[in-house]
Design a protein around this motif. Structure first.
Motif, short mmCIF file in Angstrom:
data_model
loop_
_atom_site.label_atom_id
_atom_site.label_comp_id
_atom_site.label_asym_id
_atom_site.label_seq_id
_atom_site.Cartn_x
_atom_site.Cartn_y
_atom_site.Cartn_z
N ASN A 320 0.73 -1.38 0.13
CA ASN A 320 0.15 -0.03 0.18
C ASN A 320 0.73 1.25 0.02
OD1 ASN A 320 -2.45 -1.46 0.16
ND2 ASN A 320 -2.52 -1.41 2.22
N ASP A 321 1.83 1.34 0.82
CA ASP A 321 2.78 2.23 0.89
C ASP A 321 3.58 2.86 -0.27
OD1 ASP A 321 2.19 2.89 3.35
OD2 ASP A 321 3.56 1.81 4.40
N ASP A 322 3.92 1.68 -1.19
CA ASP A 322 4.61 1.58 -2.39
C ASP A 322 3.70 2.58 -3.23
OD1 ASP A 322 7.02 1.46 -3.64
OD2 ASP A 322 6.39 -0.21 -4.29
N PHE A 323 2.45 2.29 -3.27
CA PHE A 323 1.70 2.83 -4.23
C PHE A 323 1.46 4.36 -3.85
CE2 PHE A 323 1.07 -1.05 -6.55
CZ PHE A 323 0.73 -0.73 -7.62
N ILE A 324 0.99 4.32 -2.55
CA ILE A 324 0.68 5.99 -1.92
C ILE A 324 1.65 6.92 -2.35
CG2 ILE A 324 0.14 7.14 0.01
CD1 ILE A 324 -1.32 4.60 0.83
N ASN A 325 2.74 6.35 -2.12
CA ASN A 325 4.06 7.30 -2.30
C ASN A 325 4.79 7.42 -3.54
OD1 ASN A 325 4.36 7.44 0.70
ND2 ASN A 325 5.57 5.56 0.87
N LYS A 326 4.30 6.58 -4.54
CA LYS A 326 4.93 6.60 -5.52
C LYS A 326 3.89 7.01 -6.77
CE LYS A 326 8.84 3.33 -4.95
NZ LYS A 326 9.28 2.11 -5.19
N VAL A 327 2.69 6.40 -6.69
CA VAL A 327 1.68 6.59 -7.82
C VAL A 327 0.22 6.74 -7.37
CG1 VAL A 327 3.05 5.70 -9.95
CG2 VAL A 327 1.70 4.15 -8.19
N ALA A 328 0.18 7.74 -6.34
CA ALA A 328 -1.11 8.04 -5.73
C ALA A 328 -2.07 8.24 -6.88
CB ALA A 328 -1.12 9.18 -4.68
N PHE A 329 -1.52 8.92 -7.90
CA PHE A 329 -2.70 9.65 -8.82
C PHE A 329 -3.48 8.29 -9.77
CE2 PHE A 329 1.15 8.97 -11.35
CZ PHE A 329 0.57 8.20 -12.44
N GLY A 330 -2.21 7.49 -9.71
CA GLY A 330 -2.70 6.06 -10.54
C GLY A 330 -3.96 5.31 -9.57
N LEU A 331 -3.56 5.18 -8.33
CA LEU A 331 -4.76 4.54 -7.39
C LEU A 331 -6.26 5.31 -7.48
CD1 LEU A 331 -2.77 4.22 -4.14
CD2 LEU A 331 -3.33 2.25 -5.79
N ASN A 332 -5.91 6.57 -7.72
CA ASN A 332 -7.20 7.55 -7.82
C ASN A 332 -7.91 7.16 -9.05
OD1 ASN A 332 -6.67 8.65 -5.40
ND2 ASN A 332 -5.76 10.35 -6.12
N LEU A 333 -6.97 6.86 -10.23
CA LEU A 333 -7.69 6.79 -11.61
C LEU A 333 -8.36 5.36 -11.49
CD1 LEU A 333 -4.96 8.04 -14.30
CD2 LEU A 333 -7.45 8.93 -14.10
N SER A 334 -7.67 4.32 -10.83
CA SER A 334 -8.09 3.03 -10.77
C SER A 334 -9.32 2.68 -10.02
CB SER A 334 -6.98 2.26 -10.37
OG SER A 334 -5.86 2.27 -11.12
N PHE A 335 -9.46 3.35 -8.90
CA PHE A 335 -10.31 3.14 -7.73
C PHE A 335 -11.41 4.12 -7.41
CE2 PHE A 335 -6.45 0.47 -7.25
CZ PHE A 335 -7.26 -0.83 -7.49
#
Length: 410
Positions: A320-335
């Motif tokens: 979870n931290d890996d995504f939050i720190n590196k590609v939070a925008f991608g998480l937002n797009l995806s979910f």
């Protein structure tokens, strides 16, 4: 699934495991280890803990059916995998899928599996084209070369090279097949779909962008956030299935926000994600994250819900931290089109940056994976990439500084 079969099904799936949630490769129901094309696979009961959230979305049905899913990442075609499953594990599959509402004793298993196959809306593969056989061969080569190197700690790189080549000769390395011409043509055509579609739709989309942006922002400011405090009991249940190997599984299910706007926005975003994973992020990294082996997003129930499944290296928290720190925008797009997701701004801002709400949201939607199989335990995505580099150096020996770097990786 049939009414009231959950205890019986759960007990049956548990017999497939050597440890909680970890499949025995030679289990009597579905001996995954006999299917050479498999990388990872799972059986999972889709009991959705977030369905009560729909009380805030009265246009969505209160109930959805509980489903049993089999998810696999494999080499070759779906038809080939299904044929292998039926040939190798038909009796076990009949016992498992016999708990499904429309499966009878006389059901044609092959036809039933084809009829119930659902194609994912988006998939990610860490290294497209690297087969399970290649992974096994390159891991064996690394082990042999490492043993030989450690046996000669004082040898110079130039002295080591003939020793390593002699040791590695004992390992069978089948040639990596070049993609067929027809496949390359198909990939090129698919690659062109996005730019061609963008050009074709530009006259329609560009004038409507201000309206769509206002509609998006209006909804973002009003969509409720549902991120309850994690249950310790559920956390213990999920944790018991994790960290048995360097790689873990993750399964989550949830509802989309109601309305055609969110539905079509999700379809478009997942199509672009699938396009990017296929043509841009297929060589070891998903944006800046390199710990994911496979991931998929699949629509269920006429698009009202999405099932997300991934296979990743490290702990759940680190993932979870890996995504939050590196590609939070991608998480937002995806979910972010999911019901209850932490509030975003303009689709890609905020959202996952609200770290605690985001992690609680994820936990709220995560479900236990009853059976999970990994064909190559102990190998991370880094290991596989390193082994491929070692193979290249073995087949085309470097010299000088490149030779020293190559030996250092062994």
């Amino acid at each position: 699934m049939r009414h009231g079969v959950m205890p019986e099904l759960s007990a049956l799936l548990a017999t497939m495991n050597a440890a909680p949630g970890q499949a025995d490769p030679v289990n009597p129901l579905v001996p995954f280890g006999r299917i050479a094309s498999l990388h990872v696979a799972r059986f999972i009961v889709l009991e959705d803990p977030s369905l009560p959230d729909r009380l805030i979305a009265p246009t969505l049905p209160v109930h959805e059916p509980t489903r049993l899913a089999f998810i696999a990442d494999f080499d070759g075609t779906p038809d080939g995998l299904i044929a292998d499953l039926v040939a190798i594990a038909a009796p076990g599959l009949r016992r498992i899928f016999g708990h499904c509402a429309d499966f009878r004793d006389d059901t044609d298993l092959l036809r039933w599996l084809h009829a119930h196959r659902i194609r994912s809306a988006a998939t990610y593969v860490n290294w497209r084209g690297r087969s399970a056989a290649q992974v096994r061969e390159e891991a064996a080569l690394h082990d042999v070369l490492r043993t030989a190197r450690l046996a000669h700690p004082r040898a110079s790189p130039e002295q080591l090279m003939p020793i390593l080549r002699a040791a590695g000769a004992a390992v069978t390395l089948n040639p990596v097949a070049a993609p067929p011409v027809a496949w390359r043509i198909g990939e090129t055509a698919h690659f062109l779909l996005l730019p061609v579609a963008a050009i074709a739709l530009a006259p329609l989309l560009l004038p409507s962008l201000p309206f769509l942006a206002i509609l998006l922002r209006w909804r973002e400011t009003r969509d409720p956030v549902i991120a309850p405090t994690p249950s310790r009991e559920r956390n213990r249940t999920l944790s018991a299935l994790e960290d048995h190997d360097i790689t873990n599984q993750y399964s989550a299910i949830g509802s989309l926000k109601p309305g055609l706007f969110r539905r079509w926005l999700t379809i478009a975003i997942l199509w672009v994600i699938d396009w990017g994973a296929r043509h841009i992020f297929g060589k070891g990294r998903l944006a800046r994250v390199n710990t994911i082996h496979f991931a998929s997003w699949t629509f269920l129930d006429e698009g009202r819900r999405v099932l997300f499944a991934s296979n990743y290296d490290g702990s759940r928290e680190a993932y979870n931290d890996d995504f939050i720190n590196k590609v939070a925008f991608g998480l937002n797009l995806s979910f972010s089109n999911g019901l209850g997701y932490p509030r975003t701004r303009w689709l890609i801002l905020d959202g996952a940056r609200h770290e605690q709400d985001f992690k609680r949201y994820l936990f709220h939607h995560q479900i236990p994976t009853q059976v999970w199989y990994k064909a190559m335990p102990g190998l991370s995505t880094y290991d596989m990439a390193r082994n491929t580099r070692i193979r290249r150096g073995f087949e085309n020996p470097p010299s000088g500084a490149a030779l020293r770097r190559w030996i250092a990786e062994i």
